[in-house]
Design an enzyme around this catalytic site. Structure first.
Site, PDB file in Angstrom:
ATOM      1  N   ASP A  38      -4.496   3.174  -5.123  1.00 33.23           N
ATOM      2  CA  ASP A  38      -4.722   2.112  -4.431  1.00 33.23           C
ATOM      3  C   ASP A  38      -6.263   1.736  -4.576  1.00 33.23           C
ATOM      4  O   ASP A  38      -7.200   1.714  -3.606  1.00 33.23           O
ATOM      5  CB  ASP A  38      -4.463   2.368  -2.941  1.00 33.23           C
ATOM      6  CG  ASP A  38      -4.235   0.910  -2.450  1.00 33.23           C
ATOM      7  OD1 ASP A  38      -4.178  -0.154  -3.049  1.00 33.23           O
ATOM      8  OD2 ASP A  38      -3.960   0.843  -1.176  1.00 33.23           O
TER       9      ASP A  38
ATOM     10  N   TYR B  11      -6.410   7.030 -16.596  1.00 38.36           N
ATOM     11  CA  TYR B  11      -4.804   7.586 -16.971  1.00 38.36           C
ATOM     12  C   TYR B  11      -3.967   6.809 -18.029  1.00 38.36           C
ATOM     13  O   TYR B  11      -2.811   7.251 -18.118  1.00 38.36           O
ATOM     14  CB  TYR B  11      -4.018   7.410 -15.587  1.00 38.36           C
ATOM     15  CG  TYR B  11      -4.137   5.728 -15.064  1.00 38.36           C
ATOM     16  CD1 TYR B  11      -3.328   4.828 -15.462  1.00 38.36           C
ATOM     17  CD2 TYR B  11      -5.039   5.587 -14.166  1.00 38.36           C
ATOM     18  CE1 TYR B  11      -3.541   3.584 -15.478  1.00 38.36           C
ATOM     19  CE2 TYR B  11      -5.040   4.273 -13.633  1.00 38.36           C
ATOM     20  CZ  TYR B  11      -4.159   3.163 -14.256  1.00 38.36           C
ATOM     21  OH  TYR B  11      -4.308   1.794 -13.849  1.00 38.36           O
TER      22      TYR B  11
ATOM     23  N   LYS C 249       6.982   3.482  -4.464  1.00 36.02           N
ATOM     24  CA  LYS C 249       5.929   3.141  -3.256  1.00 36.02           C
ATOM     25  C   LYS C 249       6.115   3.766  -2.089  1.00 36.02           C
ATOM     26  O   LYS C 249       7.363   4.281  -1.605  1.00 36.02           O
ATOM     27  CB  LYS C 249       5.776   1.805  -3.118  1.00 36.02           C
ATOM     28  CG  LYS C 249       5.465   0.821  -4.525  1.00 36.02           C
ATOM     29  CD  LYS C 249       4.927  -0.399  -4.144  1.00 36.02           C
ATOM     30  CE  LYS C 249       3.592  -0.273  -3.427  1.00 36.02           C
ATOM     31  NZ  LYS C 249       2.944  -1.544  -3.388  1.00 36.02           N
TER      32      LYS C 249
ATOM     33  N   CYS D  18     -35.426  -4.033  19.069  1.00 34.96           N
ATOM     34  CA  CYS D  18     -34.526  -3.111  18.432  1.00 34.96           C
ATOM     35  C   CYS D  18     -34.016  -3.628  17.254  1.00 34.96           C
ATOM     36  O   CYS D  18     -33.746  -4.858  17.243  1.00 34.96           O
ATOM     37  CB  CYS D  18     -33.444  -2.693  19.712  1.00 34.96           C
ATOM     38  SG  CYS D  18     -31.740  -2.185  19.004  1.00 34.96           S
TER      39      CYS D  18
END
Length: 710
Positions: free
Chosen positions: A139, A246, A352, A465
């Site tokens: 994915d 792949y 899937k 900060c």
């Protein structure tokens, strides 16, 4: 490629990282060392990513890499395929579109086993008995990477399958994609892979974004896609991307391959790579990474179905995100006979996974510091589908709610969406922790002590900060602040990260053209525009200034009430709680926030630094007429010809008091067109007289206030 495992390369086995000073090297010695370092680094990349068997420690690798970069910079030896290109190149104006050498088609898919069996039947009717290759359906983002004479020359996203976006500069920054191939590679090679963000790296990356006040990515796929499509390759280089390959799309001699390659096969030819599985074996020989652990070759479609179910059961344990299994006919000749449709391959099918829904796992809890210093605990989640929306984080609100649910990292929780929009943790469905998450005693951004106010926690670091500084700077220049065009959140973050705004928002007024032009991607026009906007913001009215500096619970409306009451900044800073509560609409909580803010010496110092740099909040004239003295008026709805500010200023300029809410002290509620119901309800509850606009202007006339009614 040279066998870099040979003993003549000193940087392969137990490398000595006590390098000579750069100044002591001749040009020739530097070139030799650079060549050896590049060769060794490519070898170590191969051992780490492809073989999963590194031979040196990460720290040693970093030292080799740093040395290579140092030498390339000193002797001007950088090349386009050097490993150092992973740090990124020059920013791009846009991603160009390029045509693929072979179409990158999609894969038909379903989540139903019967659909997969139907696919198997179609295949066997067409070509007879076959074997299948089964592998994860990653994915991520599909890419085509092209090598000529072993060197990476181009990479493109899939796009519409015919054309994709050129992401070559960004792909060069991904360590698991080699710049140069190994072994006996073809002269021309186009391979397909999937760029992804590992699950653990995704959660760490999202944690950094949340702590920095940025929105996290919804899932690893979005994170990978967003990272790969950056216009600035140095941004991509900072993102934890990896890649699996792949499929061989095309290979052979460069001038012949495009014309001679069958798009249905996309292989060297049946004699060279007769099967999908032979490709899987050959890719690592060329230095291209494949997934070894989850890979199956079978002649039974039922085995493929079982393989998918097993992977589904192990889904949460995988180091990468997958959304199913790809089932491909192994034999390349059979693939060629099956062919393609206009959109997808007939020889491949994706079985899937179902979408994750509602119940998920808390991966981490981070504490986000907001503009006012409030600390908000945020749960980072395994991405899950809630009502059709992918959710990767949810607010835990405060310590009291955390304790009530007993929620902590590792727990399985059920999510809901408040108003079908905002996700929140509804309950712990299965606890995997002892106790519950505890808020920190120190601010995670600056280390200042954390103060508790009921169920809420606040950083006491104020405007100094860093987390508050980015958010405060953005708010300071935003629509409710000084309205400095060009000072968005990204610009605020850039200025703070670059150290140009380091102490507080007053540093904004010290910026120079030289400072800003040194920032990557900034041009003369954008710099000039921002500086002009900053200069033009030096004389805000007092109400705007009070809203901009970020006093908790003081927004534009309350700021206006305070400004009109006191008139100038010094009076506001010196006011006590009783003085503030004398203002209609300012209760004990707001009064305490204002006095606490200006009671903090650091905040007072920020105001003084702003004034030293020419920021001069303009006083509000308080010597008004007295025709409406003692009257308090509230407006709701619209009055033709006047804005709300116009009407409130009119009342106050004649001694009256115009507030934003109805109370027992209110004399009149003026009700215009499309009024709010709550103010009318409050007026009824407090027995407050209501006037329509015509009656309001008649009342003004009776009291001697001359104004033209609409």
């Amino acid at each position: 490629m040279t066998d870099v495992d040979a003993p003549d390369n000193p940087y392969v086995r137990d490398p000595d990282t006590d390098f000579e000073p750069v100044a002591a090297l001749t040009d020739e010695a530097a070139e030799d060392q650079v060549a050896a370092l590049r060769e060794a680094i490519r070898y170590h990349d191969y051992r780490y990513y492809v073989e999963n068997d590194p031979v040196i420690a990460d720290r040693t690798y970093d030292q080799l890499f740093e040395r290579l970069q140092e030498l390339e910079d000193a002797f001007d030896l950088e090349t386009v395929d050097s490993p150092t290109r992973r740090v990124g190149g020059q920013p791009l104006d846009e991603l160009e579109t390029v045509e693929h050498v072979v179409p990158m088609l999609s894969i038909d898919s379903s989540g139903e086993p019967e659909d997969v069996r139907d696919f198997d039947s179609r295949v066997r009717r067409a070509v007879g008995d076959v074997s299948y290759v089964c592998e994860p359906k990653f994915d991520g983002l599909s890419v085509a990477v092209i090598y000529e004479e072993g060197r990476l020359v181009r990479a493109a996203t899939r796009g519409d399958g015919i054309e994709g976006e050129d992401v070559t500069a960004n792909v060069r920054t991904i360590t698991s994609i080699p710049q140069r191939l190994r072994g006996d590679y073809p002269d021309f090679l186009a391979v397909r892979g999937e760029v992804y963000m590992p699950r653990e790296a995704f959660h760490a990356f999202n944690r950094e974004r949340v702590e920095a006040g940025e929105d996290p990515f919804a899932n690893p796929r979005n994170a990978a896609a967003g990272s790969l499509r950056q216009l600035d390759p140095s941004v991509t280089a900072e993102r934890p991307l990896e890649c699996f390959f792949y499929d061989v799309l095309a290979a052979g001699e460069h001038r012949q391959v495009v014309e001679e390659t069958d798009a249905s096969r996309g292989a060297l030819g049946v004699d060279d790579l007769p099967t999908q599985s032979s490709e899987h074996e050959r890719l690592p020989d060329w230095g291209l990474r494949v997934e070894h652990d989850w890979y199956l070759v079978t002649d039974d479609v039922e085995d493929a179905l079982s393989f998918r179910d097993e992977m589904l059961d192990r889904r949460d344990d995988l180091p990468f995100e997958v959304d199913g299994v790809v089932i491909k006919v192994d034999d390349r000749e059979a693939c060629a006979r099956l062919g393609t449709t206009a959109r997808h391959y007939r020889w491949a099918y994706a079985y899937k996974f179902p979408a994750r829904s509602e119940v998920t796992t808390i991966v981490d809890v981070v504490v986000q510091v907001g503009r006012t210093g409030r600390l908000t605990p945020v749960a980072l989640l395994e991405p899950v589908d809630v009502g059709g929306v992918t959710v990767s984080r949810a607010s835990l609100h405060n310590q009291s709610e955390i304790a009530a649910m007993g929620v902590d990292v590792g727990d399985e929780v059920r999510l809901e969406r408040a108003g079908d929009v905002i996700p929140y943790v509804a309950e712990v469905t299965e606890s995997h922790s002892d106790g519950h998450f505890e808020m920190p005693e120190e601010c995670p951004a600056c280390g200042s002590p954390v103060a508790r106010d009921g169920p809420l926690h606040y950083c006491t670091g104020g405007l100094q900060c860093p987390a508050q500084l980015v958010q405060g700077l953005h708010y300071f220049g935003g629509d409710d602040g000084l309205d400095i065009e060009g000072l968005g959140e990204q610009t605020a973050e850039t200025l703070v990260e670059a150290g140009l705004v380091e102490e507080d928002v007053a540093d904004l007024f010290d910026l120079t053209e030289t400072d800003l032009l040194e920032l990557e991607g900034w041009g003369e026009k954008s710099v000039r525009n921002l500086l002009e906007e900053i200069e033009g913001a030096k004389e805000p009215d007092l109400a705007t200034f009070l809203a901009a500096i970020g006093i908790p619970e003081v927004g534009p409306t309350v700021a206006r009430d305070i400004a009109r009451h006191f008139g100038d900044i010094d009076s506001v800073m010196d006011a006590d709680e009783a003085d503030l509560q004398a203002i209609d609409g300012v209760g004990p909580s707001v009064a305490a926030r204002v006095t606490d803010f200006f009671g903090n010496e650091r905040n007072r110092r920020v105001v003084e630094r702003l004034r030293e740099r020419g920021v001069d909040p303009q006083p509000i004239e308080t010597d008004a007429g007295d025709e409406l003295a003692g009257l308090t008026v509230v407006f709701t709805g619209s009055v033709e010809g006047y804005t709300r500010d116009d009407l409130e200023a009119l009342v106050e300029s004649h001694g009256g008091n115009a507030t934003g809410s109805v109370s027992g002290n209110t004399d009149y509620l003026v009700v215009g067109e499309n009024p709010g119901q709550s103010k009318r309800d409050d007026a009824d509850a407090n027995d407050v007289a209501t006037l329509d606009p015509e009656a309001f202007f008649e009342m003004l006339d009776e009291r001697g206030v001359a104004v033209d009614a609409p």
